[in-house]
Design an enzyme around this catalytic site. Structure first.
Site, PDB file in Angstrom:
ATOM      1  N   PRO A 164       0.693  -1.212  -0.107  1.00 38.87           N
ATOM      2  CA  PRO A 164      -0.006  -0.157   0.002  1.00 38.87           C
ATOM      3  C   PRO A 164       0.912   1.298  -0.032  1.00 38.87           C
ATOM      4  O   PRO A 164       0.473   2.172  -0.670  1.00 38.87           O
ATOM      5  CB  PRO A 164      -0.891  -0.095   1.342  1.00 38.87           C
ATOM      6  CG  PRO A 164      -0.890  -1.594   1.583  1.00 38.87           C
ATOM      7  CD  PRO A 164       0.314  -2.089   1.214  1.00 38.87           C
ATOM      8  N   TYR A 165       2.013   1.285   0.870  1.00 38.09           N
ATOM      9  CA  TYR A 165       2.912   2.399   0.816  1.00 38.09           C
ATOM     10  C   TYR A 165       3.514   2.729  -0.583  1.00 38.09           C
ATOM     11  O   TYR A 165       3.493   3.886  -0.887  1.00 38.09           O
ATOM     12  CB  TYR A 165       3.979   2.251   1.907  1.00 38.09           C
ATOM     13  CG  TYR A 165       4.924   3.221   1.870  1.00 38.09           C
ATOM     14  CD1 TYR A 165       4.936   4.479   2.450  1.00 38.09           C
ATOM     15  CD2 TYR A 165       6.330   2.730   1.351  1.00 38.09           C
ATOM     16  CE1 TYR A 165       5.970   5.221   2.195  1.00 38.09           C
ATOM     17  CE2 TYR A 165       7.417   3.737   1.300  1.00 38.09           C
ATOM     18  CZ  TYR A 165       6.992   4.817   1.759  1.00 38.09           C
ATOM     19  OH  TYR A 165       8.244   6.108   1.619  1.00 38.09           O
TER      20      TYR A 165
END
Length: 210
Positions: free
Chosen positions: A124-125
């Site tokens: 996600p990052y």
């Protein structure tokens, strides 16, 4: 010719601010609350209190360049990743465009180019970084995107590489070397619309980021 440092209280941000101040580069450190001010005040660094999750337009007053090294951190969930690393970065780029900021230096990540190749918990990052970088490229703001590899706390030696081919596949870089690279980019105003991978290596920073 003041540079706004967004994410100034982070591990890279503090090192960069100290280096910039020592080098006589005018900077303004954007911090979230007054409790973070003493460290900067002790070093004579100007601060502005603003929050990436709020209205931070006023932080840009008097600035002609931005360093974005903010991050939600490894201990937060996907919600903060979206609000800080994606939406916060996009809003910062949009404000820079509205204000006619001369250059935007974005600290991204090497694996942001292929988020699915990152460890699962980091995807996600990396996806947020991928989207923020894409927005910056399309925004029309002169920029440099710096893409560090896996960050470590090793001491800075100011020797770097810009590809895995140079390092034999080692993808690490010290936060200190990232801070020194940012200082070089801050001064090298002729570098615009460029992107660099950054790893620990053997070349001098000025040679590698040319």
């Amino acid at each position: 010719m003041t540079t706004l440092v967004i994410g100034a209280n982070g591990q890279i941000g503090r090192q960069f601010c100290a280096l910039a101040q020592a080098a006589g580069e005018p900077i303004k450190a954007m911090i979230r609350d007054a409790a973070q001010q003493p460290w900067f005040e002790e070093r004579g660094i100007e601060t502005v209190i603003a929050d990436l999750e709020g209205d931070f337009r006023a932080a840009f007053d008097g600035c002609d360049q931005v360093v974005f090294t903010a991050g939600s951190g490894p201990h937060t969930g996907p919600d903060k990743t979206l609000l800080i690393d994606l939406y916060g970065a996009i809003r910062a780029v949009d404000i820079a465009r509205e204000r006619g900021i001369g250059r935007f230096l974005m600290v991204s990540a090497m694996r942001a180019e292929n988020p699915q190749e990152a460890p699962e918990k980091l995807r996600p990052y990396m996806a947020a970084k991928f989207a923020a970088d894409a927005h910056l490229r399309l925004a029309g703001v002169p920029h440099v995107i710096l893409k560090p590899g896996r960050l470590t706390d090793e001491p800075a030696n100011e020797r770097v590489a810009t590809s895995l081919a140079e390092t034999g596949g080692e993808n690490r870089v010290s936060r200190g070397n990232v801070a020194h690279a940012l200082l070089h980019l801050l001064k090298a105003r002729e570098l615009v619309d460029r992107e660099f991978v950054l790893l620990d290596g053997e070349r001098e920073i000025g040679e590698a980021l040319a």
